[in-house]
Write a protein that holds these residues in place. Structure first.
Motif, PDB file in Angstrom:
ATOM      1  N   SER A 425     -24.856  78.843 -11.658  1.00 42.34           N
ATOM      2  CA  SER A 425     -24.444  79.095 -10.276  1.00 42.34           C
ATOM      3  C   SER A 425     -25.597  78.698  -9.372  1.00 42.34           C
ATOM      4  O   SER A 425     -26.717  79.184  -9.552  1.00 42.34           O
ATOM      5  N   ASP A 426     -25.327  77.842  -8.396  1.00 42.42           N
ATOM      6  CA  ASP A 426     -26.407  77.363  -7.536  1.00 42.42           C
ATOM      7  C   ASP A 426     -25.828  76.853  -6.237  1.00 42.42           C
ATOM      8  O   ASP A 426     -24.612  76.691  -6.098  1.00 42.42           O
ATOM      9  N   ILE A 427     -26.717  76.565  -5.288  1.00 42.93           N
ATOM     10  CA  ILE A 427     -26.295  75.925  -4.048  1.00 42.93           C
ATOM     11  C   ILE A 427     -26.611  74.439  -4.072  1.00 42.93           C
ATOM     12  O   ILE A 427     -26.014  73.664  -3.333  1.00 42.93           O
ATOM     13  N   ALA A 428     -27.563  74.019  -4.910  1.00 43.67           N
ATOM     14  CA  ALA A 428     -28.013  72.632  -4.946  1.00 43.67           C
ATOM     15  C   ALA A 428     -27.190  71.821  -5.936  1.00 43.67           C
ATOM     16  O   ALA A 428     -26.841  72.301  -7.016  1.00 43.67           O
ATOM     17  N   SER A 429     -26.909  70.585  -5.574  1.00 44.36           N
ATOM     18  CA  SER A 429     -26.112  69.716  -6.450  1.00 44.36           C
ATOM     19  C   SER A 429     -26.948  69.017  -7.502  1.00 44.36           C
ATOM     20  O   SER A 429     -26.416  68.494  -8.479  1.00 44.36           O
ATOM     21  N   GLU A 430     -28.286  69.008  -7.309  1.00 45.75           N
ATOM     22  CA  GLU A 430     -29.168  68.345  -8.265  1.00 45.75           C
ATOM     23  C   GLU A 430     -30.393  69.210  -8.510  1.00 45.75           C
ATOM     24  O   GLU A 430     -31.204  69.415  -7.603  1.00 45.75           O
ATOM     25  N   THR A 431     -30.507  69.774  -9.703  1.00 44.72           N
ATOM     26  CA  THR A 431     -31.748  70.419 -10.122  1.00 44.72           C
ATOM     27  C   THR A 431     -31.980  70.057 -11.585  1.00 44.72           C
ATOM     28  O   THR A 431     -31.060  69.602 -12.277  1.00 44.72           O
ATOM     29  N   ASP A 432     -33.186  70.290 -12.052  1.00 45.97           N
ATOM     30  CA  ASP A 432     -33.504  69.957 -13.432  1.00 45.97           C
ATOM     31  C   ASP A 432     -32.785  70.874 -14.414  1.00 45.97           C
ATOM     32  O   ASP A 432     -32.634  70.532 -15.585  1.00 45.97           O
ATOM     33  N   THR A 433     -32.337  72.034 -13.949  1.00 43.90           N
ATOM     34  CA  THR A 433     -31.535  72.935 -14.787  1.00 43.90           C
ATOM     35  C   THR A 433     -30.060  72.583 -14.714  1.00 43.90           C
ATOM     36  O   THR A 433     -29.365  72.519 -15.736  1.00 43.90           O
ATOM     37  N   LEU A 434     -29.572  72.335 -13.515  1.00 43.11           N
ATOM     38  CA  LEU A 434     -28.142  72.102 -13.302  1.00 43.11           C
ATOM     39  C   LEU A 434     -27.627  70.910 -14.098  1.00 43.11           C
ATOM     40  O   LEU A 434     -26.468  70.887 -14.523  1.00 43.11           O
ATOM     41  N   ARG A 435     -28.476  69.931 -14.334  1.00 41.39           N
ATOM     42  CA  ARG A 435     -28.010  68.733 -15.042  1.00 41.39           C
ATOM     43  C   ARG A 435     -27.619  69.021 -16.487  1.00 41.39           C
ATOM     44  O   ARG A 435     -26.994  68.179 -17.132  1.00 41.39           O
ATOM     45  N   HIS A 436     -27.951  70.201 -16.992  1.00 41.15           N
ATOM     46  CA  HIS A 436     -27.595  70.565 -18.367  1.00 41.15           C
ATOM     47  C   HIS A 436     -26.435  71.561 -18.432  1.00 41.15           C
ATOM     48  O   HIS A 436     -26.125  72.069 -19.507  1.00 41.15           O
ATOM     49  N   ALA A 437     -25.811  71.840 -17.278  1.00 42.97           N
ATOM     50  CA  ALA A 437     -24.736  72.835 -17.231  1.00 42.97           C
ATOM     51  C   ALA A 437     -23.417  72.238 -17.685  1.00 42.97           C
ATOM     52  O   ALA A 437     -23.047  71.129 -17.283  1.00 42.97           O
ATOM     53  N   HIS A 438     -22.686  72.975 -18.519  1.00 40.92           N
ATOM     54  CA  HIS A 438     -21.308  72.612 -18.852  1.00 40.92           C
ATOM     55  C   HIS A 438     -20.378  72.978 -17.709  1.00 40.92           C
ATOM     56  O   HIS A 438     -19.387  72.292 -17.457  1.00 40.92           O
ATOM     57  N   VAL A 439     -20.698  74.085 -17.037  1.00 35.67           N
ATOM     58  CA  VAL A 439     -19.918  74.536 -15.891  1.00 35.67           C
ATOM     59  C   VAL A 439     -20.880  74.755 -14.720  1.00 35.67           C
ATOM     60  O   VAL A 439     -21.912  75.410 -14.866  1.00 35.67           O
ATOM     61  N   LYS A 440     -20.503  74.196 -13.560  1.00 38.33           N
ATOM     62  CA  LYS A 440     -21.295  74.377 -12.345  1.00 38.33           C
ATOM     63  C   LYS A 440     -20.475  75.168 -11.341  1.00 38.33           C
ATOM     64  O   LYS A 440     -19.332  74.809 -11.031  1.00 38.33           O
ATOM     65  N   LEU A 441     -21.073  76.249 -10.829  1.00 40.50           N
ATOM     66  CA  LEU A 441     -20.382  77.124  -9.891  1.00 40.50           C
ATOM     67  C   LEU A 441     -21.088  77.069  -8.538  1.00 40.50           C
ATOM     68  O   LEU A 441     -22.279  77.418  -8.451  1.00 40.50           O
TER      69      LEU A 441
END
Length: 950
Positions: A425-441
């Motif tokens: 869960s995040d507000i940013a569309s690109e982070t070094d963590t988010l790129r490994h998410a199966h689900v983005k909220l």
């Protein structure tokens, strides 16, 4: 029809733990204006550079706006069903401990509460931890060991009332700027106030310090254990307080051994005379506050450091009274709120203890929880090790970026790649963590979400929405609740608004409390939606019947007696709570009715609008006595012949965490636009590293490539690298990849301030600087650091060997079309200097400056050219020159972010007759808003006054 500006919304800053009040208004043109709230007791209208720039960070660029599954857009029902199914399946097949939440001090208390409730009470595991583990866990552990509770005894007001303020492991000027300005203003009014700074670096906080102790890494236990011995030898102890309210003093004193000043000097790297001066100051000034932060906490001995400090205050009775006490300042806006709801893996909600069976039963009964966690969960570092080895099958990360912020960050990223199911869960569309998410909220961000936060002085304030939620973004509490419902827990998570969560949180804090626990906000257990909407900030505790919440004209005598009865009695006013009101006498009396000089047994003292704990004991241990902890220095040698330097990590003035917010603001990047390594001149000379060259900093775990900042403020043998830069903004700037996963055995907090590294000069074939109207492409470069500027982007770059022709590099960086673009250039192949600019008609698309040495072009001038027309050859040649004409002097590197004032402007004003920081402010405005730059202004001023005198 002309729109009018909206009335300002009272809200709270989302950055550090100072918790400043903010007035945010939506203007007729859709922009946002930001001011400090003059009525908020944390800041009284002041804001730092980051807070002042909040309006520049609320845009929708690079926002995550829609849920995604595997990179494709999906609806909320689909993603929530998938999250619930995967977590439920993992629990069913592998047990509750196969899933985990990793949450954040960026969450609001209401978000934190429902996440903790779901994991610990309904999934049945304590595998929920927070990035506050990296921030304040050692302070929590130290408080609990000494006080029996995670209680911060004092208030911000104490810093202004103290006669001596000791700042240890705290760069207050950059990390808590508004608190620093309150202290600086107090010292200006009372010059006799003394400030001691304990820090390996001479940070900007030293500007107001009477004494700077450049202590060796992890020397704090020796320094404060030696202080305890010194206080005993000089008979400065408060023996009455020790005897009546504490246990274990003799053991603590014995553990300190025979720590003479000379022995402390050997352990700390300080001069005996410096130590003697500090000890004398502490002994002579009863009104002493010791402020500590990450330099104390982020250590393998962090908890012992905290207790060494607490020991000194307990031994002198300097706690809970105006102008005295130990004071832990938190790093995040809601680190304290997370601690209040049990956001740490080894705690329960409402400051209850997970290991305490009575507490577990109490919480379980209140929640009507089916499956209560019975043992501590995995702390942050251990949690990601469990992800790596397969014990964690499903992981939900909320509002944080562990791929950059956790130690051994490369291993954390590798673990995320192999985890079967990762939700972010995040507000940013690109982070070094988010790129490994199966689900983005997609979550709502500051200005869009609604709830509460708690600052470092236990003050609960509202964050209020003044912007609509963009796209399909939803609050974090809502996401958690919807997943809980889908996992079969709908009845317990039937919340429709944050006020319902806050009401339950307040109710739990009072449930079977009766003064047995420090955290009690039961006065708000029946809060209505309108009352919540209008809720002013308040400092806990606020038990049911608190006169500050519903102040009666006169407290009925019977109620007053109840409040003052038993071991948990309080000092209560009989008339109001305003700044002019007086508390009743707090002096105890002996059997003959005479005042003893010792405070009567009170749980807390109320002075003005401030509440303090422990002035007269009544701690939260079983016997209500504080515990002295026997701590002794145990140096941990980390350096060796292979890695002879000590790395220290931390913050810069104008950026925040991993820059998902502050990188949106051009002016916040104006002060520090790239990662750097601060080196002592002797160390730089030893390795042939020149100013602004590049240096490789390497540990046994990883390496970074950063700019060299050569400074005598740095301790010799040490190197400082800031924590903020990620793969989104630099080629190789993730400094936590260097930090080993070594933690404090009591708190689980990583040791980020004492890392063994080595330095190597980077042999650059060329250095470069570029500006571009569009985001450039940096593929293949050994070094780059990217930052926003007003009309585009600025880029620092370097490479170890020639890649291509300079013009081809320009075209590739700027993604230029093969035709229709005019390129003008200057080349000096012999000197290795190349300057090029690309134009589309009158518009500058970008410029590139290359050199064999660090590029000398004026960054400020080049950045400005992106927003200006260039119709004639003269203006275009100035772009190539990289500097303005004589009629437009180069302002130099930005010092004052609030007003865009550069170092050259300040130096010129000094040479022109300005002889004080105030005079610089009157001439240039620099330093007149947030004040964070005043120490730097003073340094420039003094240097130029010396030159003028010569």
């Amino acid at each position: 029809m002309t729109q009018t500006a909206s009335l300002p919304t009272k809200t709270t800053c989302p950055y550090c733990g100072v918790g400043c009040g903010v007035l945010a208004a939506l203007e007729p043109d859709g922009s946002v204006s930001i001011k400090g709230d003059p009525e908020h007791p944390a800041n009284f209208g002041r804001l730092c550079s980051k807070g002042s720039a909040l309006a520049e960070t609320v845009g929708l660029e690079e926002r995550l706006l829609y849920p995604e599954i595997g990179g494709r857009r999906a609806g909320w029902d689909e993603v929530l069903d998938l999250v619930a199914q995967n977590f439920a399946a993992a629990v069913a097949e592998h047990g509750p401990d196969s899933v985990a939440f990793y949450v954040s001090g960026q969450l609001l208390t209401e978000d934190y509460y429902v996440a903790n409730k779901l994991m610990k009470g309904f999934i049945g595991s304590a595998n929920i931890d927070t990035n506050s583990r990296l921030c304040m866990a050692s302070s929590v552990a130290g408080h609990r060991r000494a006080f029996g509770s995670d209680t911060v005894p004092g208030t911000y007001e104490d810093l202004e009332l103290a006669d001596l303020v000791v700042l240890t492991g705290s760069n207050l000027a950059w990390c808590h700027p508004v608190l620093y300005q309150r202290l600086a203003a107090a010292k200006e009014k009372r010059p006799e106030m003394k400030v001691v700074l304990v820090d390996p670096r001479r940070t900007m906080t030293a500007d107001i310090a009477d004494l700077h102790l450049a202590i060796a890494p992890d020397g704090d236990v020796a320094l404060f254990a030696g202080l305890l011995r010194y206080l005993a030898e000089k008979e400065v102890l408060q023996e009455g307080y020790i005897e009546k309210h504490t246990t274990g003093f003799n053991q603590a004193l014995a553990a300190a051994g025979q720590l003479t000043v000379d022995e402390v000097a050997a352990s700390t790297g300080l001069q005996p005379a410096e130590i003697e001066t500090f000890y004398q100051l502490f002994a002579e000034h009863e009104r002493t506050v010791t402020v500590y932060s990450q330099g104390v906490n982020q250590s393998a001995a962090g908890t012992d450091k905290v207790n060494a400090i607490l020991n000194c205050h307990l031994a002198t009775g300097r706690i809970g009274r105006p102008g005295m006490g130990p004071f832990s300042v938190t790093g995040q806006p809601n680190a304290m709120g997370g601690r209040e709801v049990g956001g740490l893996a080894n705690m329960l909600a409402a400051h209850m203890d997970l290991e305490n069976g009575l507490h577990r039963n109490l919480v379980q009964h209140f929640w009507r929880a089916p499956r209560m966690a019975e043992k501590p969960g995995l702390k942050a570092v251990d949690m990601f090790e469990a992800v790596a080895d397969g014990r964690i099958k499903a992981l939900w990360i909320m509002a944080t970026n562990p791929a950059d912020s956790l130690p051994d960050a490369d291993a954390v990223e590798a673990a995320l790649k192999t985890c079967p199911f990762v939700v972010v869960s995040d507000i940013a569309s690109e982070t070094d963590t988010l790129r490994h998410a199966h689900v983005k909220l997609p979550s709502t961000g500051w200005g869009e979400k609604d709830g509460t936060v708690t600052n470092s002085e236990r003050r609960i304030s509202r964050q209020r929405a003044f912007l609509p939620a963009p796209g399909e973004a939803r609050p974090d509490w809502w996401q958690i609740v919807e997943v809980a419902k889908r996992m079969g827990f709908a009845q317990a998570f039937a919340y429709s608004s944050p006020v319902e969560v806050f009401r339950e949180h307040a109710g739990l804090s009072a449930h079977e409390n009766n003064g047995a626990r420090d955290f009690d906000i039961g006065a708000y257990a029946g809060i209505t939606a309108p009352e919540y909407a209008a809720l002013p900030s308040f400092q806990w505790p606020a038990p049911a019947g608190d006169a500050r919440v519903h102040p009666p004209a006169v407290i009925p005598e019977a109620a007053a007696k109840r409040r003052l009865s038993g071991t948990h009695s309080e000092t209560w006013r009989s008339h109001g709570t305003g700044p002019g009101s007086r508390e009743q006498s707090s002096l105890g009396r002996d059997d003959d009715g005479r005042e003893t000089g010792m405070p009567r047994p009170e749980l807390r003292r109320v002075e003005g609008n401030s509440i303090r704990f422990f002035a007269a004991g009544n701690f939260y241990t079983p016997d209500r006595r504080a515990r002295f902890l026997p701590v002794a220095p145990r140096p941990r040698a980390v350096t060796d012949a292979a890695f002879p330097f000590t790395l220290n990590t931390g913050r810069v003035r104008d950026h925040w965490h991993t820059m998902t917010r502050t990188a949106k603001s051009p002016r916040l990047s104006g002060h520090m636009a790239e990662p750097y390594a601060e080196l002592h001149p002797a160390d730089a000379a030893r390795f042939g590293i020149g100013e602004a060259e590049l240096v490789r900093v390497e540990s046994s775990h990883g390496a970074v490539l950063v700019r060299a900042l050569v400074s005598p403020r740095q301790r010799q043998g040490s190197v400082f690298v800031p924590m903020h830069w990620t793969d989104q903004f630099s080629a190789r700037g993730r400094v936590d990849a260097l930090v080993p996963p070594i933690t404090d055995p009591h708190s689980g907090q990583p040791a980020s301030k004492n890392v063994a590294v080595r330095l190597t000069r980077f042999e650059a074939e060329y250095y470069g600087f570029a500006v571009s109207a569009s985001r450039p492409v940096m593929d293949g470069l050994d070094y780059w650091a990217l930052a926003r500027c007003t009309d585009g982007w600025r880029l620092e770059l370097a490479h170890g060997k020639p890649l291509e022709t300079p013009e081809n590099l320009l075209r590739r960086l700027l993604i230029l079309a093969p035709h229709g673009v005019e390129i003008i250039a200057y080349h000096d192949a012999r000197q290795g200097s190349h300057r090029m600019a690309a134009f589309d008609g009158d518009r500058l698309l970008g410029a590139l400056y290359l050199s064999r040495a660090p590029v000398a072009a004026s960054r400020g001038f080049a950045v400005e050219q992106l927003g200006e027309p260039h119709p004639d050859p003269r203006s275009r040649y100035r772009v190539i020159a990289g500097r303005a004409g004589a009629d437009r002097p180069d302002p130099g590197a930005i010092v004052c972010s609030c007003f865009g004032v550069g170092a050259n402007q300040i130096a010129a004003a000094a040479r022109g007759g300005c002889t004080s920081v105030a005079a610089i402010g009157e001439t240039l405005q620099a330093g007149t808003n947030c004040g964070s730059c005043r120490a730097e202004i003073r340094g420039i001023l003094e240097a130029n006054l010396v030159v003028a005198a010569e």
